[in-house]
Design a protein around this motif. Structure first.
Motif, PDB file in Angstrom:
ATOM      1  N   ARG A 106      42.597  37.139  36.562  1.00 32.37           N
ATOM      2  CA  ARG A 106      42.405  35.989  35.675  1.00 32.37           C
ATOM      3  C   ARG A 106      43.634  35.075  35.729  1.00 32.37           C
ATOM      4  N   ARG A 121      41.684  42.940  36.179  1.00 31.01           N
ATOM      5  CA  ARG A 121      41.062  41.781  35.529  1.00 31.01           C
ATOM      6  C   ARG A 121      42.124  40.833  34.977  1.00 31.01           C
ATOM      7  N   TRP A 153      37.447  30.282  37.073  1.00 33.65           N
ATOM      8  CA  TRP A 153      37.383  31.486  36.230  1.00 33.65           C
ATOM      9  C   TRP A 153      36.922  31.041  34.852  1.00 33.65           C
ATOM     10  N   GLY A 183      34.513  39.506  36.645  1.00 32.66           N
ATOM     11  CA  GLY A 183      35.788  40.185  36.395  1.00 32.66           C
ATOM     12  C   GLY A 183      35.525  41.180  35.282  1.00 32.66           C
ATOM     13  N   THR A 223      37.292  42.870  40.934  1.00 33.06           N
ATOM     14  CA  THR A 223      38.175  42.820  39.763  1.00 33.06           C
ATOM     15  C   THR A 223      39.493  43.552  40.030  1.00 33.06           C
TER      16      THR A 223
END
Ligand SMILES: Cc1cc2nc3c(=O)[nH]c(=O)nc-3n(C[C@H](O)[C@H](O)[C@H](O)COP(=O)(O)OP(=O)(O)OC[C@H]3O[C@@H](n4cnc5c(N)ncnc54)[C@H](O)[C@@H]3O)c2cc1C
Length: 378
Positions: free
Chosen positions: A74, A70, A84, A50, A356
């Motif tokens: 996330r 990103r 993650w 990411g 990402t």
């Protein structure tokens, strides 16, 4: 003929994110993926990073979608139980001549809105990563690593929970606009059908230029033809797992659209080197030539002095769908087609940082589907 509102072609991370963001009460969405499972294409063959977003020209779609994507990715992964980790990343200067490259990336990252970037001297770098030999580094603590295919699967599952129909093993073989709607021809095993769709989103990755051409887009005239550039990876002997706890990248070459051979980490802490840059004539060519090990070793031994040539074993590879241009930078192409092709949205040239960026690309696509202006700020 069955009619739907939106057909998404391709169930990689981008198509899954689009289907998830587009599905809502009152809008029927069908996601068609030709392989047996979502995320089986380039989404499952990459560094699974990411990215922060400090490599891309300010204002480009790559910069804006990477920075926003990103954060969104996330948040999604942590919320959905998909792997993650905020692993953090170091871009390292192996000698003083490379240090200006770090300052340039720092300035670009700050301009792009990347958070918490810091330039480190040799001692600070040594404190963070004692096994990495370099004179200076740019630290991006927010760069993460993830289970990319797991994220695609989870997005597809959430899209289905929101009412989208997710079909795997279903290949789109024809797209034609008739009577103000798109006729989508599909093959699934021995079965074939055509359904009508008000809008179509082309997220076909390595095949996106072909799907656009199938619909009538002049891909050659518009400079949208893709070529395939393989990135090979070599696994590092597992006895070295844990020697490095962050992603470690060299200062990227300025003349090519690549980040350079770097140290990747998976969620289990195993180290990999890659990817390199190999133009290939065929899309099915995923073999990793063991003879490339020498170049990988030479690249990584500059900052990993403990690495030995015999530590490297050929691992996986992935193909980047690159726009066929000589320009050193090619941005993502997100196109709302018009005129005879009204209702078609094409995403072409979605190479790195496409993983990402996927949730941010999906936001743009949904705005286009809704007839709204897409967002412009990072
Ligand atoms: C070596 C390498 C390293 C990379 N590292 C990173 C990284 O660390 N971080 C990052 O952000 N990005 C990275 N990328 C880029 C990232 O992997 C891609 O941008 C991203 O996976 C693209 O996703 P996608 O959904 O567009 O494509 P894909 O995952 O390829 O999905 C497209 C899907 O469309 C399907 N399809 C095609 N044609 C049809 C059809 N006619 N009918 C139905 N389905 C069809 C395919 O089967 C495929 O599953 C890397 C890429 C490579 C190659």
């Amino acid at each position: 003929m069955i009619a739907v509102d939106v057909t998404v072609v391709g169930g990689g991370i981008v198509g899954c994110a689009v289907a998830d963001a587009a599905a809502r009460p009152g809008r029927s969405v069908v996601l068609l993926e030709k392989e047996a499972r979502p995320g089986a294409g380039t989404t499952s063959r990459n560094s699974e990073v990411g990215h922060g977003g400090m490599y891309y020209p300010t204002g480009s779609l790559k910069a804006r979608c990477c920075v926003r994507g990103r954060r969104l990715l996330r948040e999604f992964c942590l919320g959905a139980g998909v792997g993650w980790r905020d692993a953090g990343k170091l871009i390292v200067a192996c000698d003083e001549s490379e240090a200006p490259g770090l300052e340039r990336l720092h300035a670009l990252g700050v301009a792009n809105g990347v958070e918490d970037l810091a330039l480190l001297g040799r001692d600070e770098l040594h404190r963070l990563e004692p096994q990495v030999a370099a004179v200076a580094a740019l630290h991006s603590p927010r760069t993460g690593i993830l289970d990319a295919e797991g994220a695609a699967r989870a997005l597809a599952a959430r899209a289905a929970a929101r009412g989208a129909e997710v079909m795997t093993g279903a290949e789109v073989t024809g797209l034609a606009r008739r009577g103000g709607v798109w006729e989508v021809a599909v093959r699934r095993g021995a079965e074939t059908w055509t359904h009508a769709s008000r809008q179509v989103v082309n997220c076909a990755g390595l095949h996106a230029d072909e799907v656009a051409a199938m619909a009538g887009v002049d891909v050659d005239g518009l400079g949208l033809r893709q070529r395939w550039v393989k990135g090979n990876y070599f696994a590092v002997d597992p006895r070295h797992a844990g020697r490095v706890s962050r992603l470690v990248y060299p200062v990227p070459p300025r003349d090519r659209d690549t980040l350079g051979v770097h140290v990747c980490l998976d969620l289990a802490g195993q180290l990999r080197l890659g990817p390199d840059f190999e133009a290939v004539p065929r899309r099915e060519d995923y073999g990793v030539d063991p003879a490339r090990a020498g170049a990988f070793f030479a690249g990584a031994a500059r900052f990993l002095p403990w690495l030995a040539p015999q530590d490297l074993q050929p691992a996986l590879s992935g193909l980047r769908p690159k726009l066929d241009t000589d320009a050193p930078f090619a941005d993502f192409q997100v196109r709302r087609e018009t005129g005879d092709l009204e209702g078609l949205i094409d995403l072409i040239g979605i190479d790195s940082p496409g993983l990402t960026s996927a949730p941010a690309l999906a936001e743009i696509v949904v705005a286009l589907l809704d007839g709204r202006e897409p967002w412009t700020a990072p």
